[in-house]
Design a protein around this motif. Structure first.
Motif, PDB file in Angstrom:
ATOM      1  N   ILE A 133       0.870  -1.180   0.000  1.00 16.87           N
ATOM      2  CA  ILE A 133       0.000   0.000   0.000  1.00 16.87           C
ATOM      3  C   ILE A 133       0.902   1.223   0.000  1.00 16.87           C
ATOM      4  CG2 ILE A 133      -1.777   1.275   1.240  1.00 16.87           C
ATOM      5  CD1 ILE A 133      -2.693  -1.399   2.401  1.00 16.87           C
ATOM      6  N   GLY A 134       0.804   1.970  -1.062  1.00 16.32           N
ATOM      7  CA  GLY A 134       1.682   3.125  -1.225  1.00 16.32           C
ATOM      8  C   GLY A 134       1.070   4.425  -0.714  1.00 16.32           C
ATOM      9  N   GLU A 135       0.914   5.392  -1.603  1.00 17.80           N
ATOM     10  CA  GLU A 135       0.477   6.740  -1.224  1.00 17.80           C
ATOM     11  C   GLU A 135      -0.944   6.737  -0.658  1.00 17.80           C
ATOM     12  OE1 GLU A 135      -0.272  11.138  -3.289  1.00 17.80           O
ATOM     13  OE2 GLU A 135       0.345   9.428  -4.508  1.00 17.80           O
ATOM     14  N   VAL A 136      -1.118   7.501   0.402  1.00 12.80           N
ATOM     15  CA  VAL A 136      -2.434   7.786   0.967  1.00 12.80           C
ATOM     16  C   VAL A 136      -2.566   9.307   1.024  1.00 12.80           C
ATOM     17  CG1 VAL A 136      -3.940   7.609   2.978  1.00 12.80           C
ATOM     18  CG2 VAL A 136      -2.500   5.670   2.320  1.00 12.80           C
ATOM     19  N   SER A 137      -3.492   9.849   0.249  1.00 15.53           N
ATOM     20  CA  SER A 137      -3.589  11.307   0.125  1.00 15.53           C
ATOM     21  C   SER A 137      -5.024  11.762   0.374  1.00 15.53           C
ATOM     22  CB  SER A 137      -3.149  11.747  -1.274  1.00 15.53           C
ATOM     23  OG  SER A 137      -3.364  13.129  -1.465  1.00 15.53           O
ATOM     24  N   VAL A 153      -2.269   1.110  -4.482  1.00 14.22           N
ATOM     25  CA  VAL A 153      -1.842  -0.262  -4.179  1.00 14.22           C
ATOM     26  C   VAL A 153      -0.918  -0.699  -5.305  1.00 14.22           C
ATOM     27  CG1 VAL A 153      -2.580  -2.608  -3.648  1.00 14.22           C
ATOM     28  CG2 VAL A 153      -4.089  -0.665  -3.103  1.00 14.22           C
ATOM     29  N   GLN A 154       0.248  -1.241  -4.962  1.00  5.42           N
ATOM     30  CA  GLN A 154       1.216  -1.596  -5.986  1.00  5.42           C
ATOM     31  C   GLN A 154       1.751  -3.011  -5.767  1.00  5.42           C
ATOM     32  OE1 GLN A 154       3.839   1.682  -4.281  1.00  5.42           O
ATOM     33  NE2 GLN A 154       5.416   0.281  -5.042  1.00  5.42           N
ATOM     34  N   GLU A 217     -15.658  12.681  13.863  1.00  5.05           N
ATOM     35  CA  GLU A 217     -14.322  13.273  13.848  1.00  5.05           C
ATOM     36  C   GLU A 217     -13.304  12.173  13.541  1.00  5.05           C
ATOM     37  OE1 GLU A 217     -13.768  16.401  13.925  1.00  5.05           O
ATOM     38  OE2 GLU A 217     -15.860  16.907  14.356  1.00  5.05           O
ATOM     39  N   PRO A 218     -12.756  12.154  12.307  1.00  3.27           N
ATOM     40  CA  PRO A 218     -11.826  11.083  11.925  1.00  3.27           C
ATOM     41  C   PRO A 218     -10.492  11.208  12.641  1.00  3.27           C
ATOM     42  CG  PRO A 218     -11.923  12.743  10.217  1.00  3.27           C
ATOM     43  CD  PRO A 218     -12.964  13.129  11.226  1.00  3.27           C
ATOM     44  N   GLU A 219      -9.882  10.076  12.929  1.00  5.82           N
ATOM     45  CA  GLU A 219      -8.575  10.037  13.584  1.00  5.82           C
ATOM     46  C   GLU A 219      -7.534   9.332  12.721  1.00  5.82           C
ATOM     47  OE1 GLU A 219      -9.406   8.117  17.278  1.00  5.82           O
ATOM     48  OE2 GLU A 219     -10.247   9.921  18.214  1.00  5.82           O
ATOM     49  N   LYS A 220      -7.922   8.290  12.012  1.00  2.00           N
ATOM     50  CA  LYS A 220      -6.969   7.559  11.172  1.00  2.00           C
ATOM     51  C   LYS A 220      -7.711   6.762  10.101  1.00  2.00           C
ATOM     52  CE  LYS A 220      -6.746   3.614  14.359  1.00  2.00           C
ATOM     53  NZ  LYS A 220      -5.839   2.715  15.147  1.00  2.00           N
ATOM     54  N   ILE A 221      -6.927   6.210   9.167  1.00  2.00           N
ATOM     55  CA  ILE A 221      -7.464   5.364   8.094  1.00  2.00           C
ATOM     56  C   ILE A 221      -6.721   4.036   8.137  1.00  2.00           C
ATOM     57  CG2 ILE A 221      -7.841   5.133   5.605  1.00  2.00           C
ATOM     58  CD1 ILE A 221      -7.718   8.137   5.376  1.00  2.00           C
ATOM     59  N   GLU A 222      -7.477   2.971   8.086  1.00  2.00           N
ATOM     60  CA  GLU A 222      -6.897   1.627   8.056  1.00  2.00           C
ATOM     61  C   GLU A 222      -7.160   1.003   6.694  1.00  2.00           C
ATOM     62  OE1 GLU A 222      -7.342   0.492  12.817  1.00  2.00           O
ATOM     63  OE2 GLU A 222      -8.594  -0.517  11.318  1.00  2.00           O
ATOM     64  N   LEU A 223      -6.105   0.424   6.083  1.00  2.00           N
ATOM     65  CA  LEU A 223      -6.213  -0.213   4.774  1.00  2.00           C
ATOM     66  C   LEU A 223      -5.691  -1.641   4.867  1.00  2.00           C
ATOM     67  CD1 LEU A 223      -4.779   2.909   4.401  1.00  2.00           C
ATOM     68  CD2 LEU A 223      -5.683   2.505   2.105  1.00  2.00           C
ATOM     69  N   VAL A 224      -6.435  -2.572   4.305  1.00  2.00           N
ATOM     70  CA  VAL A 224      -6.038  -3.978   4.260  1.00  2.00           C
ATOM     71  C   VAL A 224      -6.271  -4.493   2.838  1.00  2.00           C
ATOM     72  CG1 VAL A 224      -6.377  -6.295   5.181  1.00  2.00           C
ATOM     73  CG2 VAL A 224      -6.659  -4.295   6.690  1.00  2.00           C
TER      74      VAL A 224
END
Length: 246
Positions: A133-137, A153-154, A217-224
């Motif tokens: 998982i690469g860039e998160v923008s 995703v690469q 109120e967002p705090e973080k992002i989780e990617l799987v």
């Protein structure tokens, strides 16, 4: 003639009567009075003309000084206007240069990130093969609580082949003091399922816009991310909620 004893006796003199002489004396006195009055009037008139001339000269001098002061004030006002304009031009020029420098730095950073990204695609080096998982923008939009997103995703491999799989993207935050998790499809019209399909050879971008619900109120992002097939692999990433301005 007999005289009375004890009384003083005066001698009598006969004077000839001259009425014309008396009239001449009266006329002479009148002429002297008229001459005196006329002389006084002429003297006063002459002195008045002299004072008036002096006053007129003083007024002309004051008028000239007033005109000079007005010209000087106008010149000073123009100088102030020129200095103000010059200062404003300099400020705008500085702001323009500063913004250009910021833009160039952002472009350089973006190009360096792209170079690093493509270099990693072509030559992953010591990294394990599989998914990454690469860039998160995240970028703020003009509308409140609206954001643009981009997730990359690469595939890490020296010999790339088409892989398939899916990725789950979850926003973690709080609402009304309670922890809450929102799947990307719940806040974005570009996504319609919790499992976002993947199919790519080198990389895949997941892009769109999202709108956060009120009170969240967002705090973080989780990617799987999970690939399928013979060489199935999994990649996970958790990033803090960081938003860039447009």
């Amino acid at each position: 003639m007999s005289s009375v004893k004890g009384s003083k006796q005066y001698s009598m003199k006969v004077v000839p009567s001259r009425p014309g002489r008396n009239v001449a004396l009266v006329l002479l006195v009148l002429l002297l009075l008229v001459a005196t009055a006329g002389g006084g009037y002429l003297y006063g008139y002459w002195m008045g003309l002299g004072g008036k001339s002096f006053a007129l000269g003083e007024s002309d001098q004051l008028s000239s000084q007033l005109q000079d002061s007005r010209l000087e004030a106008e010149q000073l006002r123009q100088q102030v206007a020129n200095l103000t304009l010059s200062s404003e031009v300099d400020r705008q020029a500085n702001d323009s240069v500063r913004n250009e420098v910021i833009d160039l730095r952002e472009q350089i950073a973006s190009l360096e990130a792209d170079i690093s990204f493509y270099r990693g695609l072509m030559a992953p080096g010591d990294e394990a093969s599989g998914l990454k998982i690469g860039e998160v923008s995240l970028t703020a939009r003009n509308e409140p609580r609206h954001f643009n997103y981009k997730f990359v995703v690469q595939q890490l491999a020296t010999q790339h082949s088409v892989i398939s799989g899916a990725i789950e993207i979850t926003l973690v935050g709080r609402r009304a003091g309670e922890s809450e998790r929102l799947a990307l499809y719940e806040v974005s019209d570009e996504v319609d399922d919790n499992d976002i399909k993947l199919r790519f050879k080198y990389f895949q971008n997941i892009e769109g816009d999202m709108m956060l619900p009120e009170g969240f109120e967002p705090e973080k992002i989780e990617l799987v991310a999970q690939s399928t097939g013979k060489n199935a692999a999994e990649a996970k990433k958790s990033v803090s909620w960081r938003v860039r301005d447009l």
